[in-house]
Design an enzyme around this catalytic site. Sequence first.
Site, PDB file in Angstrom:
ATOM      1  CD  GLU A   1      -3.441   4.400  -1.619  1.00  0.00           C
ATOM      2  OE1 GLU A   1      -3.708   5.582  -1.892  1.00  0.00           O
ATOM      3  OE2 GLU A   1      -2.959   4.050  -0.518  1.00  0.00           O
TER       4      GLU A   1
ATOM      5  CG  ASP B   1      -0.022   6.989  -1.246  1.00  0.00           C
ATOM      6  OD1 ASP B   1      -1.138   7.428  -1.568  1.00  0.00           O
ATOM      7  OD2 ASP B   1       0.851   7.695  -0.703  1.00  0.00           O
TER       8      ASP B   1
ATOM      9  CD  GLU C   1      -1.338   2.204   2.311  1.00  0.00           C
ATOM     10  OE1 GLU C   1      -1.540   3.417   2.078  1.00  0.00           O
ATOM     11  OE2 GLU C   1      -0.734   1.798   3.316  1.00  0.00           O
TER      12      GLU C   1
ATOM     13  CG  ASP D   1      -5.120   1.471   3.620  1.00  0.00           C
ATOM     14  OD1 ASP D   1      -4.980   2.608   3.112  1.00  0.00           O
ATOM     15  OD2 ASP D   1      -5.115   1.266   4.847  1.00  0.00           O
TER      16      ASP D   1
END
Length: 223
Positions: free
Chosen positions: A119, A48, A44, A116
Amino acid sequence: MTALPSDARDWLDATGFTVKDEALWHAALTHGSMGERQDYERLEFLGDRVLGLSIADWLYAQSDAPEGKLAQRLNAIVSRAMCAQVARGIGLAPHIRISKQASSDGGRDSDNILGDVMEALLGAQFLDNGFEIARDLVRLLWRPALESGAGKSKHPKSALQEWAAGNQRRPPQYELIDRSGPDHAARFTVRVKVHKVGEAQATANSKQEAEKEAAREFMERYG
């Protein structure tokens, strides 16, 4: 090697992900409540950044808007709420590996968890296939948000709130620091702060207008 459940593998393939290392994708779909050695948190973190760069690249190529406007749109498009919206749109929830307790607590419909894991999947796509393929998938999955004009015209206070949330900062704090003039022509000065980022202030004929202008000034300075 940790094998993916066949339904998860089929779903990933149908959605546009390219699975090579199944252990990577197994981790991307695994919530920490499962107590396994590998879960989605590290992926994650990586995803991101993949998402942010992919969207920034698209916005830069599509618009000659100034930096502040680009940042406003970026923050809206990569927000946790938007990631969760994309996750719901592709039917991610049933494929998250999460404990019964966390699931019964609403984990599968949590914006935080959905965002989350979304990502994390982008992080897996990047590691397994490289940035260009990951970027192309971001553009495909986020196309409705990109084409909707998300973040183009947002109230400055809303934009600042989203910016703070998107950058893992505390919510902005507004403070009336001065009021001057007679009642019929009062002037209000408001300061807005975001912890560990900075502050800005503005003066207007009402407290609400001063807050709006302070938020606008903050975004132009730091956004």
